[in-house]
Design an enzyme around this catalytic site. Structure first.
Site, PDB file in Angstrom:
ATOM      1  N   GLY A 105      17.318   8.509  -5.233  1.00 26.44           N
ATOM      2  CA  GLY A 105      17.981  10.010  -5.745  1.00 26.44           C
ATOM      3  C   GLY A 105      17.862  11.087  -4.440  1.00 26.44           C
ATOM      4  O   GLY A 105      19.026  11.865  -4.444  1.00 26.44           O
ATOM      5  N   SER A 106      16.889  11.100  -3.531  1.00 27.49           N
ATOM      6  CA  SER A 106      16.839  12.001  -2.298  1.00 27.49           C
ATOM      7  C   SER A 106      17.942  11.514  -1.687  1.00 27.49           C
ATOM      8  O   SER A 106      18.668  12.371  -0.852  1.00 27.49           O
ATOM      9  CB  SER A 106      15.736  11.858  -1.677  1.00 27.49           C
ATOM     10  N   ASP A 128       8.176   2.200  -4.434  1.00 29.94           N
ATOM     11  CA  ASP A 128       9.125   1.197  -5.080  1.00 29.94           C
ATOM     12  C   ASP A 128       9.581   0.118  -4.293  1.00 29.94           C
ATOM     13  O   ASP A 128       9.997  -0.985  -4.779  1.00 29.94           O
ATOM     14  CB  ASP A 128      10.043   1.873  -5.932  1.00 29.94           C
ATOM     15  N   ARG A 155      -9.730  -8.257 -13.268  1.00 37.37           N
ATOM     16  CA  ARG A 155     -10.056  -9.712 -13.188  1.00 37.37           C
ATOM     17  C   ARG A 155     -11.530  -9.898 -13.512  1.00 37.37           C
ATOM     18  O   ARG A 155     -11.930 -10.517 -14.406  1.00 37.37           O
ATOM     19  CB  ARG A 155      -9.742 -10.447 -11.967  1.00 37.37           C
ATOM     20  N   LYS A 212      -6.578 -25.910 -21.838  1.00 39.71           N
ATOM     21  CA  LYS A 212      -7.299 -26.544 -20.750  1.00 39.71           C
ATOM     22  C   LYS A 212      -8.539 -25.792 -20.179  1.00 39.71           C
ATOM     23  O   LYS A 212      -9.011 -26.202 -19.087  1.00 39.71           O
ATOM     24  CB  LYS A 212      -6.271 -26.541 -19.640  1.00 39.71           C
TER      25      LYS A 212
END
Length: 320
Positions: A105-106, A128, A155, A212
């Site tokens: 955008g910039s 990003d 985790r 499993k």
């Protein structure tokens, strides 16, 4: 002959923006140029919030996250009359050229100014990593470390409670941050704009893992693809295993930039000033195979595409 340079940051902040500003300021001053900081991006440019910077203006900022110049969303910059006012403000201070640090955008704002005859250089500042013409954007690798730390913590608690965790990661329409985070964080599943989602297959894979003996799982999801909490409900209903979603949000944008981002931003800021002194305008800076490059900013926005990292997606698939 360039005598005065303006610099602004625009759009979402990214770690390393301050280092880029510092690179612009110190390089320009060393070359005998004047530098002006524009506060709060294109909004500040339109409102005339412009201040001359000196060496002390950028002392002790290289290690700071965010941007001391501030940033703001300003969609009104699309209007010709608004840009004309912005250019008037630049000319009132005698500013000959502008360095814009931000995302796509910039870049679009810089492109519009370029089309109106005002020389701009764009530096890719976004976590990003979705800017064409560069392997890495400023802030991306710092955000990656932030996400990995969050995944490690998730985790711990997921394994303690035999829980499935979905972690929503920024990136908009680019899955780079999610992909790298999933590999480095040891996630079991990844959902990005590039991979899409087959819910039945995902639930089937989780059920297979449970059969499993697998007691927990981490799913990395790129933002905007779907509602993470709704997906968690569907997975819990389909597997019978408690599932929770964590949206990391804006924490990914904060924090001290890594050494890599500090060096990258400093190099790009330095390079931008040299490009302007050499008479280049309407360019955007990138790093490709560790070499600084520059592209036509209009071409970068309209024609260049970021390559999909199929090699890393293949690695991720084989590791998961």
């Amino acid at each position: 002959m360039i005598k005065k340079i303006g610099v602004l940051t625009s759009g979402g902040d990214a770690p390393g923006m301050n280092a880029a500003i510092r690179g612009v300021v110190r390089t320009a001053l060393g070359a005998g140029l004047e530098v002006y900081g524009i506060y709060d991006g294109y909004l500040g440019l339109y409102e005339g919030r412009i201040k001359q910077l000196d060496r002390s203006s950028v002392s002790d900022v290289i290690n700071r996250g965010g941007t001391f110049l501030g940033s703001a969303r300003f969609p009104e910059f699309k209007e010709v009359a608004v840009r004309e006012k912005a250019i008037e403000n630049l000319k009132a201070h005698g500013i000959d050229a502008l360095v814009v640090i931000g995302g796509d955008g910039s870049y679009m704002g810089a492109k519009k100014l370029t089309e109106m005859g005002y020389p701009c250089i764009g530096l890719p500042g976004t976590i990003d990593n979705d800017i064409a013409g560069t392997d890495y954007t400023i802030g991306y690798l710092t955000a990656l470390n932030t996400v990995i730390e969050s995944i490690d913590r998730l985790r711990d608690t997921s394994s303690s409670h035999q829980r499935i965790s979905i972690v929503e990661i920024m990136g908009r329409h680019c899955g780079d941050l999610t992909l790298m985070s999933a590999i480095a964080g040891g996630c079991e599943y990844i959902i990005t704009p590039e991979t899409g989602l087959d819910k039945e297959k995902l639930i089937g894979n989780i059920q297979d893992g449970i059969s499993k003996g697998k007691k927990h799982a981490i799913i990395a999801l790129t933002e905007l693809m779907m509602d993470a909490n709704e997906l968690a409900k569907e997975i819990e209903a389909g597997t019978g295993r408690e599932t929770r979603a964590t949206v990391l949000g804006h924490i990914q944008r904060g924090g001290r930039p890594t050494a890599f981002d500090r060096v990258l931003a400093s190099r790009m800021g330095n390079y931008a000033v040299h490009l302007l002194m050499e008479g280049h305008g309407g360019r955007c800076v990138g790093i490709v195979k560790e070499q600084l490059v520059h592209h036509d900013i209009i071409d970068a926005i309209e024609n260049m595409k970021r390559p999909v990292r199929n090699d890393l997606f293949k690695v991720a698939e084989e590791l998961f």
